[in-house]
Motif scaffolding. Structure first.
Motif, PDB file in Angstrom:
ATOM      1  N   SER A  26      -8.984   2.696  -9.347  1.00 13.20           N
ATOM      2  CA  SER A  26     -10.306   3.225  -9.658  1.00 13.20           C
ATOM      3  C   SER A  26     -10.546   4.568  -8.988  1.00 13.20           C
ATOM      4  CB  SER A  26     -11.393   2.237  -9.210  1.00 13.20           C
ATOM      5  OG  SER A  26     -11.359   2.077  -7.798  1.00 13.20           O
ATOM      6  N   GLN A  77      -9.405  -7.786  -4.715  1.00 11.98           N
ATOM      7  CA  GLN A  77      -9.563  -7.243  -3.367  1.00 11.98           C
ATOM      8  C   GLN A  77      -8.913  -5.869  -3.251  1.00 11.98           C
ATOM      9  OE1 GLN A  77      -7.523  -8.970   0.288  1.00 11.98           O
ATOM     10  NE2 GLN A  77      -9.620  -9.607   0.675  1.00 11.98           N
ATOM     11  N   TRP A  78      -9.674  -4.907  -2.704  1.00 15.81           N
ATOM     12  CA  TRP A  78      -9.136  -3.566  -2.487  1.00 15.81           C
ATOM     13  C   TRP A  78      -8.180  -3.583  -1.306  1.00 15.81           C
ATOM     14  CZ3 TRP A  78     -14.742  -3.086  -3.398  1.00 15.81           C
ATOM     15  CH2 TRP A  78     -15.031  -2.583  -4.691  1.00 15.81           C
ATOM     16  N   ALA A 102     -14.150  -7.114  -4.635  1.00 12.16           N
ATOM     17  CA  ALA A 102     -14.972  -6.359  -5.576  1.00 12.16           C
ATOM     18  C   ALA A 102     -15.861  -7.326  -6.342  1.00 12.16           C
ATOM     19  CB  ALA A 102     -14.076  -5.593  -6.543  1.00 12.16           C
ATOM     20  N   LYS A 149      -6.225   2.959  -0.421  1.00 13.66           N
ATOM     21  CA  LYS A 149      -7.114   4.009  -0.910  1.00 13.66           C
ATOM     22  C   LYS A 149      -6.554   5.381  -0.580  1.00 13.66           C
ATOM     23  CE  LYS A 149      -9.823   4.253   3.335  1.00 13.66           C
ATOM     24  NZ  LYS A 149     -11.164   4.128   3.935  1.00 13.66           N
ATOM     25  N   SER A 169       0.818  -1.207   0.000  1.00 16.85           N
ATOM     26  CA  SER A 169       0.000   0.000   0.000  1.00 16.85           C
ATOM     27  C   SER A 169       0.853   1.259   0.000  1.00 16.85           C
ATOM     28  CB  SER A 169      -0.949  -0.003   1.202  1.00 16.85           C
ATOM     29  OG  SER A 169      -0.223  -0.062   2.411  1.00 16.85           O
ATOM     30  N   ALA A 187      -6.594  -2.149  -6.096  1.00 16.47           N
ATOM     31  CA  ALA A 187      -6.996  -3.528  -5.816  1.00 16.47           C
ATOM     32  C   ALA A 187      -5.979  -4.472  -6.443  1.00 16.47           C
ATOM     33  CB  ALA A 187      -8.383  -3.807  -6.392  1.00 16.47           C
ATOM     34  N   ARG A 211      -8.967   4.000  -5.309  1.00 15.00           N
ATOM     35  CA  ARG A 211      -8.669   2.721  -4.671  1.00 15.00           C
ATOM     36  C   ARG A 211      -7.756   1.865  -5.536  1.00 15.00           C
ATOM     37  NH1 ARG A 211     -14.709   0.806  -3.056  1.00 15.00           N
ATOM     38  NH2 ARG A 211     -15.030   1.427  -5.206  1.00 15.00           N
ATOM     39  N   SER A 217     -13.835  -1.595 -11.096  1.00 12.99           N
ATOM     40  CA  SER A 217     -12.591  -2.333 -10.868  1.00 12.99           C
ATOM     41  C   SER A 217     -12.713  -3.763 -11.384  1.00 12.99           C
ATOM     42  CB  SER A 217     -12.259  -2.351  -9.373  1.00 12.99           C
ATOM     43  OG  SER A 217     -11.970  -1.057  -8.893  1.00 12.99           O
ATOM     44  N   ALA A 243     -12.466   2.794 -13.728  1.00 15.85           N
ATOM     45  CA  ALA A 243     -11.299   2.022 -13.295  1.00 15.85           C
ATOM     46  C   ALA A 243     -10.469   1.572 -14.486  1.00 15.85           C
ATOM     47  CB  ALA A 243     -11.729   0.805 -12.477  1.00 15.85           C
ATOM     48  N   MET A 273     -11.646  -1.459   3.543  1.00 14.90           N
ATOM     49  CA  MET A 273     -10.613  -2.133   2.775  1.00 14.90           C
ATOM     50  C   MET A 273     -10.656  -3.639   3.056  1.00 14.90           C
ATOM     51  SD  MET A 273      -8.862  -0.081   0.840  1.00 14.90           S
ATOM     52  CE  MET A 273     -10.499   0.477   0.438  1.00 14.90           C
ATOM     53  N   THR A 328     -18.743  -3.753 -10.535  1.00 17.79           N
ATOM     54  CA  THR A 328     -17.854  -2.654 -10.178  1.00 17.79           C
ATOM     55  C   THR A 328     -16.955  -2.310 -11.356  1.00 17.79           C
ATOM     56  OG1 THR A 328     -16.161  -4.162  -9.322  1.00 17.79           O
ATOM     57  CG2 THR A 328     -17.813  -3.346  -7.751  1.00 17.79           C
TER      58      THR A 328
END
Length: 265
Positions: free
Chosen positions: A220, A111-112, A133, A115, A82, A103, A101, A140, A203, A129, A138
């Motif tokens: 995204s 998965q996110w 998704a 952010k 991250s 992912a 975000r 993403s 996204a 988080m 979505t």
């Protein structure tokens, strides 16, 4: 059964339980792994004792607990994934003044993990988080699916099922595939209240394993539909694609994310 087999089967059981919110029965686990019910029951019992699984007293099904997701998030956090992308996320959030975000893909899910929130308005988004998704509802998810072969997309859609998230969710696989075709040629995906009413998103896939490989993640931008109009999303597509390319350049530093058994699907 040897210890190595126990560990391998135990991890496989966790992989099976993770995407099944309603849980699985002992017989389902046993049949999938090719084990007898007694061994499957013992493996599930061990996971319950360790706190990574629980049993529904009414249905007798077993499901993964949040402890499993928390473990994965701690690993991602300690790896620096991250923070490695945060500079780019922060810059895009500041420019768009919306929620940005990142992912990553894992097996047949997205998965996110990080952010940045750039909105100065009272209309803000702040999802939890670590959630998966929904791939067909979505931006993403669509951005990721657009990089997969059609057979693989159909397999994922068949496994997860097309469940309405809002009244605007696409539920026809043919229409989803048609939209993914457009996403591939446009380079980015959009959703118009398909996941949450009043929320639009755009996204782009992140090609951390190479431009000709499937996406290793997505980036995204999401916001209230009153601000995230079609025109606004089109305007944001260029900085979004630039951000995706920037993150992809750093992705090889985290090569395990693109390994065959990691997060490359």
């Amino acid at each position: 059964m040897a210890l190595a087999d126990d560990v391998a089967h135990g991890m496989r059981v966790l992989e099976m339980l993770a995407p099944e919110p309603e849980g699985l029965r002992v017989t389902q686990v046993a049949e999938t792994l090719g084990l007898n019910k007694a061994i499957a029951h013992r493996l599930l019992g061990a996971l319950v004792t360790a706190g990574y699984a629980a049993q529904d007293p009414k249905s007798s099904t077993y499901f993964a607990t949040h402890r499993l997701g928390a473990l994965g998030l701690r690993q991602l956090s300690s790896s620096g994934v991250s923070s490695w992308a945060q500079r780019t996320l922060d810059a895009l959030a500041a420019e768009s003044e919306e929620l940005v975000r990142l992912a990553v893909t894992s097996a047949d899910s997205l998965q996110w993990i990080a952010k940045a929130q750039g909105s100065n308005s009272s209309l803000r988004l702040d999802p939890v988080m670590g959630q998966d998704a929904v791939p067909y509802a979505t931006a993403s998810g669509k951005a990721w699916l657009s990089t997969l072969a059609e057979d693989r997309v159909r397999e994922i859609l068949d496994k997860q099922g097309l469940v309405p998230q809002t009244s605007r969710t696409l539920l026809d696989p043919a229409r989803v595939l048609d939209e993914l075709y457009e996403v591939r040629h446009r380079g980015y995906a959009t959703t118009l209240e398909e996941m949450d009413l009043g929320i639009h998103a755009v996204a782009a896939p992140v090609f951390g394993a190479g431009a000709h490989e499937v996406a290793t993640g997505t980036i995204s931008i999401a916001g209230p539909s009153v601000r995230m109009t079609r025109a606004r999303m089109a305007d944001l597509s260029r900085p979004l694609l630039d951000a995706a390319a920037d993150i992809a350049l750093s992705w090889p530093s985290y090569a395990y994310l693109a390994s065959e058994e990691g997060l490359s699907a």
